[in-house]
Design a protein around this motif. Structure first.
Motif, PDB file in Angstrom:
ATOM      1  N   ARG A 382       0.595  -0.959  -0.097  1.00  0.00           N
ATOM      2  CA  ARG A 382       0.052   0.025   0.023  1.00  0.00           C
ATOM      3  C   ARG A 382       0.783   1.112  -0.097  1.00  0.00           C
ATOM      4  N   GLU A 383       0.390   2.273  -0.482  1.00  0.00           N
ATOM      5  CA  GLU A 383       1.013   3.529  -0.348  1.00  0.00           C
ATOM      6  C   GLU A 383       1.384   4.092   1.072  1.00  0.00           C
ATOM      7  N   ALA A 384       2.632   4.448   1.106  1.00  0.00           N
ATOM      8  CA  ALA A 384       3.014   4.817   2.593  1.00  0.00           C
ATOM      9  C   ALA A 384       2.358   6.231   2.779  1.00  0.00           C
ATOM     10  N   ASP A 385       2.476   6.514   3.956  1.00  0.00           N
ATOM     11  CA  ASP A 385       1.593   8.126   4.181  1.00  0.00           C
ATOM     12  C   ASP A 385       2.687   9.104   4.037  1.00  0.00           C
ATOM     13  N   ALA A 386       1.851  10.463   3.627  1.00  0.00           N
ATOM     14  CA  ALA A 386       2.911  11.488   3.250  1.00  0.00           C
ATOM     15  C   ALA A 386       4.030  11.910   4.100  1.00  0.00           C
ATOM     16  N   GLU A 387       4.043  11.821   5.212  1.00  0.00           N
ATOM     17  CA  GLU A 387       5.147  12.046   6.006  1.00  0.00           C
ATOM     18  C   GLU A 387       6.328  10.973   5.692  1.00  0.00           C
ATOM     19  N   THR A 388       6.017   9.859   5.666  1.00  0.00           N
ATOM     20  CA  THR A 388       7.022   9.044   5.283  1.00  0.00           C
ATOM     21  C   THR A 388       7.842   9.108   4.042  1.00  0.00           C
ATOM     22  N   VAL A 389       6.841   9.463   2.828  1.00  0.00           N
ATOM     23  CA  VAL A 389       7.287   9.546   1.568  1.00  0.00           C
ATOM     24  C   VAL A 389       8.133  11.114   1.412  1.00  0.00           C
ATOM     25  N   ALA A 390       7.500  12.248   2.262  1.00  0.00           N
ATOM     26  CA  ALA A 390       8.547  13.176   2.184  1.00  0.00           C
ATOM     27  C   ALA A 390       9.613  12.949   3.070  1.00  0.00           C
ATOM     28  N   GLY A 391       9.900  12.526   4.153  1.00  0.00           N
ATOM     29  CA  GLY A 391      11.085  12.155   4.706  1.00  0.00           C
ATOM     30  C   GLY A 391      12.277  11.243   3.808  1.00  0.00           C
ATOM     31  N   ILE A 392      11.532  10.185   3.351  1.00  0.00           N
ATOM     32  CA  ILE A 392      12.508   9.483   2.227  1.00  0.00           C
ATOM     33  C   ILE A 392      12.919  10.309   1.129  1.00  0.00           C
ATOM     34  N   LEU A 396      16.792  11.352   0.021  1.00  0.00           N
ATOM     35  CA  LEU A 396      17.353  11.156  -1.298  1.00  0.00           C
ATOM     36  C   LEU A 396      17.952  12.300  -1.835  1.00  0.00           C
ATOM     37  N   ALA A 397      17.405  13.260  -1.695  1.00  0.00           N
ATOM     38  CA  ALA A 397      17.747  14.593  -2.238  1.00  0.00           C
ATOM     39  C   ALA A 397      19.044  14.803  -1.355  1.00  0.00           C
ATOM     40  N   ASN A 398      19.200  14.855  -0.316  1.00  0.00           N
ATOM     41  CA  ASN A 398      20.395  15.333   0.639  1.00  0.00           C
ATOM     42  C   ASN A 398      21.629  14.257   0.059  1.00  0.00           C
ATOM     43  N   HIS A 399      21.523  12.968   0.050  1.00  0.00           N
ATOM     44  CA  HIS A 399      22.382  12.035  -0.393  1.00  0.00           C
ATOM     45  C   HIS A 399      22.870  12.101  -1.910  1.00  0.00           C
ATOM     46  N   ALA A 400      21.887  12.628  -2.689  1.00  0.00           N
ATOM     47  CA  ALA A 400      22.235  13.059  -4.063  1.00  0.00           C
ATOM     48  C   ALA A 400      23.313  14.104  -4.263  1.00  0.00           C
ATOM     49  N   ARG A 401      23.149  15.071  -3.410  1.00  0.00           N
ATOM     50  CA  ARG A 401      24.184  16.166  -3.466  1.00  0.00           C
ATOM     51  C   ARG A 401      25.393  15.619  -3.217  1.00  0.00           C
ATOM     52  N   GLU A 402      25.387  14.749  -1.952  1.00  0.00           N
ATOM     53  CA  GLU A 402      26.608  14.134  -1.519  1.00  0.00           C
ATOM     54  C   GLU A 402      27.484  13.320  -2.682  1.00  0.00           C
ATOM     55  N   CYS A 403      26.664  12.753  -3.448  1.00  0.00           N
ATOM     56  CA  CYS A 403      27.052  12.041  -4.559  1.00  0.00           C
ATOM     57  C   CYS A 403      27.884  12.944  -5.660  1.00  0.00           C
ATOM     58  N   HIS A 410      13.084  13.214  -8.400  1.00  0.00           N
ATOM     59  CA  HIS A 410      11.770  13.381  -8.274  1.00  0.00           C
ATOM     60  C   HIS A 410      10.852  12.041  -8.468  1.00  0.00           C
ATOM     61  N   SER A 411       9.484  12.176  -8.767  1.00  0.00           N
ATOM     62  CA  SER A 411       8.639  11.239  -8.932  1.00  0.00           C
ATOM     63  C   SER A 411       8.974   9.995  -7.738  1.00  0.00           C
ATOM     64  N   VAL A 412       9.117  10.606  -6.519  1.00  0.00           N
ATOM     65  CA  VAL A 412       9.680   9.558  -5.382  1.00  0.00           C
ATOM     66  C   VAL A 412       8.211   8.737  -4.996  1.00  0.00           C
ATOM     67  N   ARG A 413       8.143   7.473  -5.033  1.00  0.00           N
ATOM     68  CA  ARG A 413       7.269   6.643  -4.545  1.00  0.00           C
ATOM     69  C   ARG A 413       7.442   5.698  -3.554  1.00  0.00           C
ATOM     70  N   VAL A 414       7.113   5.471  -2.324  1.00  0.00           N
ATOM     71  CA  VAL A 414       7.091   4.800  -1.232  1.00  0.00           C
ATOM     72  C   VAL A 414       5.856   3.750  -0.890  1.00  0.00           C
ATOM     73  N   ARG A 473      19.592  22.302 -10.256  1.00  0.00           N
ATOM     74  CA  ARG A 473      18.253  22.076  -9.447  1.00  0.00           C
ATOM     75  C   ARG A 473      18.160  20.745  -8.743  1.00  0.00           C
ATOM     76  N   ASP A 474      17.502  20.795  -7.504  1.00  0.00           N
ATOM     77  CA  ASP A 474      17.200  19.560  -6.695  1.00  0.00           C
ATOM     78  C   ASP A 474      15.873  19.572  -6.261  1.00  0.00           C
ATOM     79  N   ILE A 475      15.034  18.752  -7.069  1.00  0.00           N
ATOM     80  CA  ILE A 475      13.624  18.737  -6.561  1.00  0.00           C
ATOM     81  C   ILE A 475      13.527  17.514  -6.014  1.00  0.00           C
ATOM     82  N   ALA A 476      12.967  17.646  -4.788  1.00  0.00           N
ATOM     83  CA  ALA A 476      12.710  16.307  -3.943  1.00  0.00           C
ATOM     84  C   ALA A 476      11.022  16.452  -3.639  1.00  0.00           C
TER      85      ALA A 476
END
Length: 484
Positions: A382-392, A396-403, A410-414, A473-476
């Motif tokens: 089932r789809e995760a709640d909005a808070e969990t999706v926003a956190g992940i 992802l955006a933070n670790h992407a900058r480190e890479c 974008h298009s993050v689905r949990v 640009r970094d869109i999360a």
């Protein structure tokens, strides 16, 4: 299945054949009546024999009409190749009629010559009947020959031969009348004997052709013609065999072609259909079965051969590495097996694939495999709640900058599943990077995410080329825009 246009054309030909055969019945009946009355009125053996020939034509044309109708019936459980041979059988019976008629005429001619019964009574009505029969015979011969040639009907070809023999016979009757008028009445019997030989010769030619059809003799040059058509189709490596035979007006056969063994099944199906269409375009009234034999071609790469053997054994493989060493070839790869298998069962799968590759590539090859788990069952989620999706998404955006190079997450689905979170996302990278570098960068981002979020059971990152306007640009963001 044949295209609709081919089926419609075949139905039109069938109607033409039946109509031509029925008109021939009416013509034969009219000629028989006219010639018979005139023959007995004049006493001309040539004209009486001509009437007898026309009488047999009534039976023959009736048989032709019935045979043509029967030949058009579709295939059934008892006649799985259709009913086309009814036409050949009808033609063979008609040849028997021709031989019988020629024998009767010859015997009667010899009897009249030996007994001196050669006198005939001439009349203009009799001459008119003969001239009229010549016109009708010529019309039916031309019409039947044209339809038989255009539709390939053996029964109509036999019918046309009957009318051609009638035409020649009637011409000779006129010659006999002329000879009798000038004082040579015995010419009538002599001409009748000559006509009998002509009928017998025509019947022999028709019988030989019909018997060839009944014995499935291949039409001369047709196999070579079909071979040439198949060889021109792209994707055909070669033609192994061509078998053809006639069934009434229909040409039936089998074509065996060779194709590259590395081709996928849908591509092989397309090649077979193109071969069938090429033959249909040249031989509209034909039905061919196309079979394929997969063969190894000279330009196959080792990678293609590895993927082919794995596909045959239904073992998913990836990360195939091929090395040319000094004394041998080395091949290594990852295989995916059901995650529920035991090590012993998984090792058996790997060994079976390795053995098949050694048989394919030779005993000197070195084959190594790495076993990975493959989740084969469908996961309920089932789809995760909005808070969990926003956190992940933020992680992802933070670790992407480190890479250093991954942007535009974008298009993050949990989704929550019994195996943990399944995370899907899209990201953007420099379009000039090679795919190996892209794979390593995305793997690094995935590894960092698993370290921070052990609750993630599966993460799938889809890399896209970054447009110039989107650089930096970094869109999360959540949502499904761009999901594929």
């Amino acid at each position: 299945m044949s295209p609709p246009s081919i089926s419609s054309e075949r139905q039109r030909n069938e109607r033409r054949k039946e109509r031509a055969a029925f008109v021939s019945i009416l013509a034969s009946a009219g000629l028989t009546l006219g010639k018979g009355v005139a023959g007995f009125a004049t006493g001309s053996l040539a004209l009486i024999s001509d009437a007898a020939n026309s009488l047999l034509d009534v039976a023959a044309t009736t048989m032709t009409w019935l045979a043509v109708r029967a030949a058009h019936k579709p295939a059934d459980a008892q006649h799985q190749y259709g009913h086309g041979k009814f036409e050949s059988l009808s033609a063979l019976v008609q040849t028997a009629f021709l031989f019988l008629l020629s024998g009767v005429i010859a015997v009667e001619g010899v009897r009249r010559l030996s007994s001196g019964e050669t006198e005939i009574l001439l009349s203009w009505p009799a001459v008119g009947v003969v001239v009229g029969s010549i016109v009708v015979d010529a019309w039916r011969w031309w019409g039947l020959t044209r339809v038989a040639r255009e539709t390939g009907s053996e029964a109509l070809a036999a019918d046309a031969l009957h009318f051609s023999s009638d035409l020649v016979n009637s011409v000779f009757v006129l010659v006999a009348f002329a000879a009798a008028h000038f004082g040579y009445p015995q010419a009538d019997a002599l001409i009748a004997i000559g006509v009998s030989f002509f009928i017998a010769f025509a019947g022999f030619r028709l019988a030989r052709r019909t018997i060839d059809t009944l014995l499935d003799t291949a039409p001369k040059g047709l196999a070579e013609r079909v071979t040439g058509l198949a060889e021109k189709v792209p994707g055909v490596v070669g033609v192994d065999r061509v078998r053809v035979r006639s069934s009434g007006s229909l040409i039936m056969g089998e074509v065996g072609i060779r194709v590259s063994r590395t081709l996928p099944l849908d591509r092989v199906t397309q090649i077979k259909e193109r071969v069938r269409n090429a033959i249909h375009a040249d031989l509209p009234d034909s039905e061919f079965t196309i079979s394929t034999t997969p063969v190894q071609i000279d330009d196959e790469t080792v990678l293609e051969r590895v993927m082919l053997i794995a596909a045959r054994l239904r073992v998913p493989v990836h990360h195939v590495t091929v090395q040319n060493l000094a004394s041998r070839l080395s091949v290594s790869f990852d295989i995916e097996v059901d995650a529920r298998l035991t090590l012993a069962q998984a090792h058996e799968v790997a060994s079976r694939l390795e053995t098949a590759l050694v048989e394919e590539l030779g005993p000197q090859v070195e084959v190594e495999s790495h076993i990975e788990p493959l989740v084969v069952q469908h996961l309920d989620g089932r789809e995760a709640d909005a808070e969990t999706v926003a956190g992940i998404a933020l992680s992802l955006a933070n670790h992407a900058r480190e890479c250093n190079g991954i942007t535009g997450v974008h298009s993050v689905r949990v989704r929550e599943t019994p195996a943990g979170f399944v995370v899907n996302y899209h990201c953007r990278l420099d379009p000039g990077l090679d795919i190996a570098t892209v794979h390593d960068m995305v793997d690094e981002l995935d590894r960092r995410m698993r370290t921070d979020h052990p609750e993630i059971g599966r993460i799938v990152g889809h890399a896209e080329p970054r447009p110039a306007a989107a650089a930096g640009r970094d869109i999360a963001a959540g949502g499904t825009s761009g999901y594929r």
